[in-house]
Enzyme design. Structure first.
Site, PDB file in Angstrom:
ATOM      1  N   LYS A 294      33.851  40.962  40.119  1.00 25.53           N
ATOM      2  CA  LYS A 294      33.650  42.354  40.536  1.00 25.53           C
ATOM      3  C   LYS A 294      32.589  43.072  39.706  1.00 25.53           C
ATOM      4  O   LYS A 294      32.677  44.274  39.455  1.00 25.53           O
ATOM      5  CB  LYS A 294      34.973  43.134  40.509  1.00 25.53           C
ATOM      6  CG  LYS A 294      36.128  42.421  41.199  1.00 25.53           C
ATOM      7  CD  LYS A 294      35.777  41.881  42.584  1.00 25.53           C
ATOM      8  CE  LYS A 294      35.464  42.949  43.592  1.00 25.53           C
ATOM      9  NZ  LYS A 294      35.097  42.387  44.926  1.00 25.53           N
TER      10      LYS A 294
ATOM     11  N   HIS B  79      32.307  32.194  37.844  1.00 24.07           N
ATOM     12  CA  HIS B  79      32.870  33.257  37.007  1.00 24.07           C
ATOM     13  C   HIS B  79      33.299  32.702  35.652  1.00 24.07           C
ATOM     14  O   HIS B  79      33.967  33.395  34.881  1.00 24.07           O
ATOM     15  CB  HIS B  79      34.094  33.885  37.694  1.00 24.07           C
ATOM     16  CG  HIS B  79      33.774  34.708  38.897  1.00 24.07           C
ATOM     17  ND1 HIS B  79      32.776  35.662  38.909  1.00 24.07           N
ATOM     18  CD2 HIS B  79      34.329  34.732  40.145  1.00 24.07           C
ATOM     19  CE1 HIS B  79      32.727  36.234  40.107  1.00 24.07           C
ATOM     20  NE2 HIS B  79      33.649  35.681  40.853  1.00 24.07           N
TER      21      HIS B  79
ATOM     22  N   SER C 245      37.475  48.038  40.107  1.00 20.20           N
ATOM     23  CA  SER C 245      37.201  47.184  41.252  1.00 20.20           C
ATOM     24  C   SER C 245      38.089  45.945  41.258  1.00 20.20           C
ATOM     25  O   SER C 245      38.614  45.528  42.303  1.00 20.20           O
ATOM     26  CB  SER C 245      35.721  46.777  41.255  1.00 20.20           C
ATOM     27  OG  SER C 245      35.402  46.055  42.423  1.00 20.20           O
TER      28      SER C 245
ATOM     29  N   TYR D 107      24.447  45.766  36.964  1.00 23.14           N
ATOM     30  CA  TYR D 107      24.757  46.374  38.265  1.00 23.14           C
ATOM     31  C   TYR D 107      24.049  47.720  38.385  1.00 23.14           C
ATOM     32  O   TYR D 107      23.523  48.075  39.452  1.00 23.14           O
ATOM     33  CB  TYR D 107      26.272  46.554  38.337  1.00 23.14           C
ATOM     34  CG  TYR D 107      26.831  46.989  39.667  1.00 23.14           C
ATOM     35  CD1 TYR D 107      27.249  46.045  40.599  1.00 23.14           C
ATOM     36  CD2 TYR D 107      27.009  48.339  39.971  1.00 23.14           C
ATOM     37  CE1 TYR D 107      27.807  46.432  41.809  1.00 23.14           C
ATOM     38  CE2 TYR D 107      27.566  48.737  41.176  1.00 23.14           C
ATOM     39  CZ  TYR D 107      27.967  47.775  42.089  1.00 23.14           C
ATOM     40  OH  TYR D 107      28.508  48.171  43.285  1.00 23.14           O
TER      41      TYR D 107
ATOM     42  N   THR E 291      28.373  40.228  41.697  1.00 23.23           N
ATOM     43  CA  THR E 291      28.033  38.832  41.989  1.00 23.23           C
ATOM     44  C   THR E 291      27.411  38.671  43.367  1.00 23.23           C
ATOM     45  O   THR E 291      26.340  38.071  43.515  1.00 23.23           O
ATOM     46  CB  THR E 291      29.299  37.944  41.917  1.00 23.23           C
ATOM     47  OG1 THR E 291      30.217  38.504  40.995  1.00 23.23           O
ATOM     48  CG2 THR E 291      28.933  36.517  41.556  1.00 23.23           C
TER      49      THR E 291
END
Length: 313
Positions: free
Chosen positions: A71, A133, A163, A216, A74
């Protein structure tokens, strides 16, 4: 993908795996958190033979690997990488096998080829695009020595926590039903899948000389710059028009409407439930944490986030 078929009491736990206390907030039958090499995984990873898969994996110089804590952006980075390297959303005709799951197999979930009629990573002959991950220190050594290109995306830890909380409520192999405060505290203790969080981020940032580390927030603020960084890192030449097209087609709104990137197939298969939690691609915003943290909680969380931690190895 399917729900785990083995109840916790039926699992044979190897000596190098450590069972963690059962958290009743995870209400899916058979779900269990386990620790391996200092990392929190779960019974599905164990049942799928993750250790054997990682031992057998052989990295290639042509591999492109997108890594992240869950979260953290990705899916977004995967689509940017794909479009940078292909200059188009997918190769060939549209259809089930053009979705990201087929274009980016998951390193730690290699049995997915049996569940989804996919070619195994070892049998792929074309350039491989891979998602993971996993913490950096448990990546197969051949990933680090083969010359494979690794890209890492990280995000404000408060937004990651929010998230991942909603995702854990949606995901039917978890069915998390605790409060956000419960989840936040578990997040800080590293008692969530792929935890501990700080060590995950640190592990990749410590190798930023070979790993392209992006955020992000950068992708929100100036995706054009991110696209160019990705292209430079991968040795791809793009025109200004190419960059503009990639920026346009990797907006959250476009990707949420695109069946190749919105993971609606997870709802169709029953892997996630589209409830009040939203869908796989929920909001895609920066700062949603403000709806969940008080000012004092935010300060305490950031103080925790910024503390120095010993590297995992």
């Amino acid at each position: 993908m399917s729900e785990p078929a083995t109840a916790p009491e039926e699992i044979t736990i190897p000596e190098d795996w450590e069972p963690m206390p059962i958290d009743p907030n995870y209400t899916a039958p058979g779900f269990r958190l386990l620790k391996y090499c200092g990392v929190t995984l779960n019974n599905v990873h164990l049942q799928w033979g993750i250790t054997k898969s990682l031992e057998q994996f052989q990295g290639r110089r042509s591999d492109v690997i997108v890594a992240s804590f869950p979260k953290s952006g990705t899916t977004w980075l995967q689509e940017v990488v794909w479009r940078v390297t292909h200059h188009q959303p997918t190769a060939g005709e549209k259809g089930p096998k053009t979705c990201l799951e087929y274009r980016f197999p998951v390193l730690e979930s290699q049995p997915q080829e049996k569940l989804m009629d996919m070619v195994s990573l070892s049998d792929m002959t074309d350039q491989r695009f891979i998602k993971t991950h996993l913490h950096y220190h448990i990546l197969p050594e051949s990933v680090k020595t083969s010359g494979a290109k690794v890209l890492y995306v990280h995000r404000d830890a408060r937004d990651v926590c929010v998230s991942f909380y909603h995702f854990s409520r949606m995901l039917n192999i978890y069915k998390y039903r605790g409060s956000f405060a419960d989840f936040r505290d578990n997040f800080m203790r590293g008692e969530i899948v792929h935890g501990p969080y700080r060590e995950h981020v640190q592990g990749y940032l410590e190798h930023s000389d070979t790993v392209l580390c992006l955020t992000y927030e950068q992708m929100h603020q100036d995706r054009g710059s991110v696209v160019r960084k990705v292209a430079d890192f991968l040795g791809v030449s793009l025109s200004d028009a190419d960059v503009d097209d990639i920026v346009k087609n990797t907006s959250f709104e476009v990707m949420k409407a695109n069946p190749d990137t919105n993971f609606r197939q997870w709802e169709d298969s029953g892997l996630v439930s589209g409830t009040e939690e939203g869908t796989f691609m929920r909001k895609g915003v920066v700062g949603d944490w403000r709806n969940y943290f008080t000012e004092e909680e935010s300060e305490a969380f950031l103080k925790w986030r910024n503390e120095e931690v010993a590297p995992l190895n």
